[in-house]
Design a protein around this motif. Structure first.
Motif, PDB file in Angstrom:
ATOM      1  N   THR A  78       6.903  -2.345  -2.407  1.00  0.00           N
ATOM      2  CA  THR A  78       5.653  -2.365  -3.184  1.00  0.00           C
ATOM      3  C   THR A  78       4.416  -2.721  -2.348  1.00  0.00           C
ATOM      4  OG1 THR A  78       5.969  -4.669  -3.878  1.00  0.00           O
ATOM      5  CG2 THR A  78       6.876  -2.970  -5.320  1.00  0.00           C
ATOM      6  N   HIS A  79       4.609  -2.908  -1.024  1.00  0.00           N
ATOM      7  CA  HIS A  79       3.422  -3.182  -0.187  1.00  0.00           C
ATOM      8  C   HIS A  79       3.802  -3.048   1.287  1.00  0.00           C
ATOM      9  CE1 HIS A  79      -0.483  -5.079   0.792  1.00  0.00           C
ATOM     10  NE2 HIS A  79       0.185  -5.536   1.844  1.00  0.00           N
ATOM     11  N   VAL A  80       3.247  -2.044   1.961  1.00  0.00           N
ATOM     12  CA  VAL A  80       3.573  -1.812   3.372  1.00  0.00           C
ATOM     13  C   VAL A  80       2.403  -1.064   4.012  1.00  0.00           C
ATOM     14  CG1 VAL A  80       4.960   0.216   2.651  1.00  0.00           C
ATOM     15  CG2 VAL A  80       5.299  -0.726   4.937  1.00  0.00           C
ATOM     16  N   HIS A  81       2.176  -1.327   5.320  1.00  0.00           N
ATOM     17  CA  HIS A  81       1.053  -0.704   6.041  1.00  0.00           C
ATOM     18  C   HIS A  81       1.624   0.238   7.097  1.00  0.00           C
ATOM     19  CE1 HIS A  81      -2.003  -3.991   4.980  1.00  0.00           C
ATOM     20  NE2 HIS A  81      -0.850  -4.556   4.642  1.00  0.00           N
ATOM     21  N   TYR A  82       1.510   1.560   6.903  1.00  0.00           N
ATOM     22  CA  TYR A  82       2.061   2.446   7.938  1.00  0.00           C
ATOM     23  C   TYR A  82       1.294   2.365   9.258  1.00  0.00           C
ATOM     24  CZ  TYR A  82      -1.047   6.606   8.103  1.00  0.00           C
ATOM     25  OH  TYR A  82      -2.074   7.471   8.326  1.00  0.00           O
ATOM     26  N   SER A 233      -4.302  -4.677  -3.022  1.00  0.00           N
ATOM     27  CA  SER A 233      -5.069  -5.548  -2.131  1.00  0.00           C
ATOM     28  C   SER A 233      -4.204  -6.753  -1.756  1.00  0.00           C
ATOM     29  CB  SER A 233      -6.372  -5.985  -2.801  1.00  0.00           C
ATOM     30  OG  SER A 233      -7.235  -6.593  -1.870  1.00  0.00           O
ATOM     31  N   HIS A 234      -4.853  -7.733  -1.120  1.00  0.00           N
ATOM     32  CA  HIS A 234      -4.179  -8.976  -0.744  1.00  0.00           C
ATOM     33  C   HIS A 234      -4.879 -10.131  -1.440  1.00  0.00           C
ATOM     34  CE1 HIS A 234      -3.675  -6.210   2.724  1.00  0.00           C
ATOM     35  NE2 HIS A 234      -2.484  -6.757   2.838  1.00  0.00           N
ATOM     36  N   VAL A 235      -4.119 -11.172  -1.783  1.00  0.00           N
ATOM     37  CA  VAL A 235      -4.748 -12.372  -2.356  1.00  0.00           C
ATOM     38  C   VAL A 235      -3.962 -13.622  -1.981  1.00  0.00           C
ATOM     39  CG1 VAL A 235      -3.572 -12.393  -4.639  1.00  0.00           C
ATOM     40  CG2 VAL A 235      -5.902 -13.269  -4.444  1.00  0.00           C
TER      41      VAL A 235
HETATM   42 ZN    ZN Z   1      -0.461  -6.289   3.581  1.00  0.00          ZN
END
Ligand code: ZN
Ligand code: GUN
Length: 435
Positions: A78-82, A233-235
């Motif tokens: 559910t959250h990854v940065h290629y 986003s990030h929190v």
């Molecule tokens: Zn991230």
């Protein structure tokens, strides 16, 4: 006679039909020597292999014999940065310094479409090698970085949610957009990609410190004006970050409140980390149905803190599990689940194998509001699955033979997994990886 396009997939079928924290062990369905019948890329039947093979239409199907292996629904990250695959495992920094020193320099290279396309292909091959079939993905600030990853996903008909990073301050000049340009670029990408094949768009303000108030306002407008699109986003990942947000947004009650103020919470909004939230924040997460993505390998690697899965769930917050590569150190969702177990231990709590498996399959699908399409082997769902061979690891092969119950076997498998176990990964029935 026309050639049958049906597929019959034989092995031990394992999936969850409900949340085990609600339904208990009944949520788990296991069919030893079972089979999936796949028609037009979707699940047409799940049953004992011998029962299905006795049916004339199944005899026509192309057969994949994975006996001795487990067949799970494809994993959901559910959250990854290629764009961060080439700086994964960079030494010695916590979040804000790590972004400056390693992440931003890596992301600058994505102004080059050839570089972006090459990394996108590599990242997808890593996801498949680890059994991940759906990802909610960060690209970079460059619109072509979104085209590159959507094109790669489109070629193999993968389920993918991604979007252009919006970032107009507190970052290198070469990664900076403006509020208006990011609004126009995001809308153009939504119009081009959202809802095509299995692709969905996520409005992607990187995090509150790298957006002006104007940019967050426009991000909120995009979310309100485009039904069905997501926000990512990030929190509340890191204490210094939380302090910085309080300085940048002196009017806010909390970090989460900044996003709330701009209409960026909601049932399609997924926030990575959520470690240092207030109790009021947890209530707002629940009220708005906002999702918390638990990123254990990243949270440990960057020294960010211990997300409390049990507290989040008891507070009624929707959760998913995520690698957060390259803050995270593995693409493998089973390894990620194993680290989640250990973090939960440090919190003085526990989470069992069924719950861990739920989080990376049906729970992940629910976190991304995709449970109508993926997450288990219900008839009609898309046939995304992973085939795992426990004997591919000598140690796991030995251990799994020594325990009796399926829960114990699954627990050992999660704790000892790595990418050697992945015998094959299929998307809509088509094999995209085999070892
Ligand atoms: Zn991230
Ligand atoms: N916060 C803002 N950007 C990032 C990122 O790329 N990775 C992580 N882990 N946290 C972030």
């Amino acid at each position: 006679m026309p050639v049958s396009k049906d597929k019959l997939i034989r092995g031990t079928i394992v999936h969850l039909t409900a949340d085990p924290s609600v339904a208990g062990a009944d949520a788990l369905e296991v069919v030893e020597d079972g089979a999936l019948l796949i028609r037009d890329g979707r699940i047409a039947a799940v049953d004992g292999a011998k029962t299905l093979l006795a049916k004339p239409d199944c005899q026509q199907a192309t057969q994949y014999d994975y006996r001795g292996c487990y067949i799970f629904p494809g994993f959901i990250d559910t959250h990854v940065h290629y764009p961060q695959v080439d700086m994964i495992a960079s030494y010695g920094a916590q979040l804000l310094e790590w972004l400056e020193r390693y992440t931003f320099p890596a992301e600058i290279k994505f102004s080059d479409p050839v570089h972006a396309a090459g990394v996108a292909d590599f990242a997808l091959s890593q996801l498949f090698r680890n059994g991940t079939t759906t990802a909610m993905m960060f690209a970079t600030v460059h619109p072509i970085s979104v085209d590159a990853i959507f094109e790669a996903a489109s070629r193999c008909n993968m389920r993918m949610i991604t979007g252009k990073v919006m970032m107009d301050r507190n970052c290198p000049e070469k990664l900076r957009d403006t509020a208006e340009q990011s609004y126009r670029d995001s809308q153009a990408l939504i119009d081009r990609w959202h809802g095509t094949q299995r692709l969905n768009y996520a409005i992607t303000p990187r995090f509150a410190p790298t957006s002006s108030e104007k940019q967050l306002e426009l991000a909120g407008r995009l979310y309100a004006d485009n039904p069905g699109v997501y926000v990512q986003s990030h929190v509340a990942e890191n204490q210094s970050e939380v302090k910085w947000v309080a300085e940048l947004y002196p009017w806010s009650r909390s970090y989460l409140d900044v996003y709330d103020h701009y209409g960026l919470l909601g049932d399609r909004a997924v926030y990575a980390h959520c470690i240092h939230l207030t109790s009021e924040d947890l209530i707002r997460m629940r009220e708005t149905q906002t999702v918390a993505a638990f990123c254990p390998t990243s949270n440990l690697f960057l020294g960010s803190g211990l997300f409390d899965l049990n507290v989040a769930r008891e507070s009624g917050v929707r959760t998913g599990m995520a690698t957060d590569v390259g803050g995270g150190t593995s693409f493998n969702m089973l390894e990620t689940a194993s680290e989640a177990y250990k973090v939960t231990q440090l919190n003085g709590n526990t989470v069992n194998a069924l719950q861990l498996l739920y989080e990376i399959t049906l729970g992940g699908a629910r976190a991304l509001s995709l449970q109508q399409h993926i997450g288990n082997f219900e008839t009609g769902k898309e046939a995304d699955f992973v085939v795992l061979d426990p004997q591919a690891s000598e140690l796991l092969g030995r251990r799994i033979e020594l325990v009796d119950t399926i829960e114990e076997k699954l627990f050992a498998l999660i704790m000892l997994a790595d990418d050697r176990l992945t015998r094959a990964t299929h998307l809509m029935g088509e094999r995209v990886y085999s070892s």
